[in-house]
Each structure stands twice: as C-alpha cells, then as structure tokens.
Write an enzyme that holds these catalytic residues in place. Sequence first.
Site, PDB file in Angstrom:
ATOM      1  N   ASP A  38       0.566  -1.327  -0.180  1.00  0.00           N
ATOM      2  CA  ASP A  38      -0.220   0.063   0.662  1.00  0.00           C
ATOM      3  C   ASP A  38       0.586   1.512   0.220  1.00  0.00           C
ATOM      4  O   ASP A  38       2.154   0.771   0.126  1.00  0.00           O
ATOM      5  CB  ASP A  38      -1.080   0.104   1.711  1.00  0.00           C
ATOM      6  N   ASP A 259      -1.857  -1.121   5.825  1.00  0.00           N
ATOM      7  CA  ASP A 259      -1.882  -0.650   7.328  1.00  0.00           C
ATOM      8  C   ASP A 259      -3.228  -0.057   7.697  1.00  0.00           C
ATOM      9  O   ASP A 259      -3.593   0.210   8.671  1.00  0.00           O
ATOM     10  CB  ASP A 259      -1.039   0.869   7.880  1.00  0.00           C
ATOM     11  N   ASP A 263      -6.941  -1.816   3.638  1.00  0.00           N
ATOM     12  CA  ASP A 263      -6.014  -2.357   3.303  1.00  0.00           C
ATOM     13  C   ASP A 263      -6.222  -3.474   4.044  1.00  0.00           C
ATOM     14  O   ASP A 263      -5.654  -4.767   3.251  1.00  0.00           O
ATOM     15  CB  ASP A 263      -4.561  -1.944   3.620  1.00  0.00           C
TER      16      ASP A 263
HETATM   17  P1  ADP Z   1      -4.571   5.731  -0.538  1.00  0.00           P
HETATM   18  O1  ADP Z   1      -5.050   3.872  -0.786  1.00  0.00           O
HETATM   19  O2  ADP Z   1      -3.789   5.960  -1.074  1.00  0.00           O
HETATM   20  O3  ADP Z   1      -4.260   5.784   0.875  1.00  0.00           O
HETATM   21  P2  ADP Z   1      -7.704   6.536  -0.284  1.00  0.00           P
HETATM   22  O4  ADP Z   1      -8.176   5.102  -0.869  1.00  0.00           O
HETATM   23  O5  ADP Z   1      -7.995   5.910   0.944  1.00  0.00           O
HETATM   24  O6  ADP Z   1      -5.931   6.320  -0.695  1.00  0.00           O
HETATM   25  O7  ADP Z   1      -8.428   7.956  -1.137  1.00  0.00           O
HETATM   26  C1  ADP Z   1      -7.854   7.849  -2.371  1.00  0.00           C
HETATM   27  C2  ADP Z   1      -7.717   9.069  -2.236  1.00  0.00           C
HETATM   28  O8  ADP Z   1      -9.288  10.228  -2.403  1.00  0.00           O
HETATM   29  C3  ADP Z   1      -6.576  10.711  -2.450  1.00  0.00           C
HETATM   30  O9  ADP Z   1      -5.451  10.588  -2.589  1.00  0.00           O
HETATM   31  C4  ADP Z   1      -7.955  11.613  -2.434  1.00  0.00           C
HETATM   32  O10 ADP Z   1      -7.126  11.919  -3.662  1.00  0.00           O
HETATM   33  C5  ADP Z   1      -8.625  10.920  -2.417  1.00  0.00           C
HETATM   34  N1  ADP Z   1      -9.897  11.048  -0.943  1.00  0.00           N
HETATM   35  C6  ADP Z   1      -9.632  10.520  -0.050  1.00  0.00           C
HETATM   36  N2  ADP Z   1     -10.656  11.018   1.250  1.00  0.00           N
HETATM   37  C7  ADP Z   1      -9.745  12.225   0.880  1.00  0.00           C
HETATM   38  C8  ADP Z   1     -10.401  13.242   2.244  1.00  0.00           C
HETATM   39  N3  ADP Z   1     -10.708  12.971   3.463  1.00  0.00           N
HETATM   40  N4  ADP Z   1     -10.504  14.935   1.741  1.00  0.00           N
HETATM   41  C9  ADP Z   1      -9.611  14.806   0.036  1.00  0.00           C
HETATM   42  N5  ADP Z   1      -9.843  13.741  -0.562  1.00  0.00           N
HETATM   43  C10 ADP Z   1      -9.642  12.494  -0.298  1.00  0.00           C
HETATM   44 MG    MG Z   2      -2.995   3.139   3.755  1.00  0.00          MG
END
Ligand code: ADP
Ligand code: MG
Length: 314
Positions: A38, A259, A263
Amino acid sequence: ATPTAVMVATGVGASHGVLIKGGDALERAESIQHVIFDKTGTLTQGKAAVTAAKVFSGMDVGDFLTLVASAEASSEHPLARAILDYAHHYHFFDKLPTTENAGKQIKEAIPSGWLLEAMDFSALPGRGVQCLINGKKVLVGNRSLLTENGVSIPVEVESFLIELEENAKTGILVAYDGTLLGVLGVTDPLKREAAVVVEGLKKLGVNPVMVTGDNWRTARAVAKEVGIEDVRAEVMPAGKADVVHSFQKNGSIVAMVGDGINDSPALAAADVGMAIGAGTDIAIEAADYVLVRNNLEDVITAIDLSRKTFNRIR
Ligand code: ADP
Ligand code: MG
C-alpha cells in the site's frame, strides 16, 4: 521443519518485532513471489502535510482554508488531519506555515470554535468528503469526486494539478456550490528505509508492487522514487483485494503489506498479509504478520526467517 523449528522461528521473529500468527503463514512466507505495498502509511510515513494552497476563485486564502478545514473536520482520513493542521496554523498566525514551522504548535488538540458548521457530512471512500456549509454543497477530494458532481475543472487548475502530481504530491480539489474554489497540494514523505527494502526484495528475486487509491501521476512519481516499476493506482478501497487476486491467478504466492482499514480485505486475501504495527486494528486482525517496529526492513526479515526455517537457502 519440525514443530520445534517453527516455535524457535516464531520466537526469533517476536524478538525482532515480527509477530507471526501461526506456522502456516511462516511456511508460506518462504515462497513469496510478489510483495504488494500500500502507498499511504506503508511506503510513506503516513504524515501527510499540506505544501501548497492555491485559490482560483479570488476568495481570501484564509477564508478558503477555513472552509476546507470545516468540511474535513469530521473526516478520519490522514489527508483531513493535514488540512486541519495547515488551516489551523493560518487561522492563528495569519500566515501560511512553512516547512520548518509546520505542525510545531499543533501539539495540543485543535479547538473547533473557529470552524464553520458543516451539515450532512459524508466521507466518500477513495474520493473525498462532502457536506453543506451555509446551505451550499462543499466538495473536497479528487477529480472523480468533482466530475461526478458536475463540477468542471478549468484548464489552469488542471495544469496546476499536473505540476503537483509530477512532483509526487496529491492535489486536493475544493468546490463550493458547484464552482471550483482552489487546490491544496499534499505531500507524504517516503519512509527512510523504503527504497533499500524494495532493492533488497529484487535481490531476493521478489517482485515489488505498489497499490494506491491515489491518482496515477502521483503514484508513478512516488513509485519511481522508491524503485517500484509495477504500480496499480486509482484503486477503490474494495479493489485492493482484486489486485491481490490478479497476482495469484497464475498460482503465484502473494504478500500484501498495509496499514489501513482499506487494506484489510487485501491483507486477508493475500497468501501472506503483513500489517504495519502502527496501522489500524482491523488491518492487524486481518494479517498473518504484524510488523511491530513499523519498519519495512522487517518484510525482508520475515522472508529470511521463513527461508532459513524451511532450509531453502542453499
Ligand atoms: P490510499 O490508498 O492512498 O490510502 P484512499 O483510498 O484513502 O487512498 O484515497 C484515495 C484518494 O481519494 C486520495 O488520494 C484523495 O485524493 C481522495 N480522498 C480520500 N479521502 C479524502 C479526504 N478526506 N479529503 C480529501 N481527499 C480525499
Ligand atoms: Mg495506507
């Protein structure tokens, strides 16, 4: 290997902060062919910080930051934390934080009195957040979130986004009442050992992979910094397990390192799930291994330990 050998290996692992839940997982680790990492909080430190705020609408930057922080106040996403810290600093010091002073005064809990009231808050996994402020719809998130809500992204905004993303930053878009207001750039530094571990896996003949919900351009820039060629980006939270399955299709043994809550299905789907110790409880529960020290070198420790226990090092 004898039960005694497995017990000894489990003990050796534990003394290095590598907790192994059972002999089966220990045995499977020996033949890992792909390690899927991740991005956020696993390859990166999970300490996102805002590094840029650009307003495109003529709005005052302080008002812009207060609006964004108010929309994110109920979110538990690491990006929300970064945005609140940044806006909080601006609110109390009347200037944008620099890299040196960022976060310094934010040790104590952020008082919420300066925020605007946000109604009908909802977190949209993999996209961002939405709520109502002053009766108008506020959107904070990625391109998909805005386009799905019919907000168009002006050319100048798009080129600013591209510039951020090519520098391994995540661009966060903000819209109010159907109009794009501005963009924040967020960076999350790689863990110090990440590149060395990726290199070490390649030397062991293991293929390192990165999976993320973040956009393709940022994902590629981060992957390049860490030395990973095999990248899957813009993966929705539910899609990470599918990525694991796609690597397992040809009978390969796949490890997943993660983490987040996002995931946990992938950690469970993998032949060997490894949770970062600092990760969420749900991830830790779903995993076969817990890397207590939060150090990615322990992915290699785990593989080494298994190979030694099962005598496959020649
Ligand atoms: P990762 O797999 O990198 O942990 P997430 O699935 O949590 O990513 O989020 C993917 C994308 O969605 C982020 O890169 C961001 O662009 C957007 N995103 C998710 N949650 C938020 C939030 N609370 N505020 C702003 N953007 C968000
Ligand atoms: Mg992560």
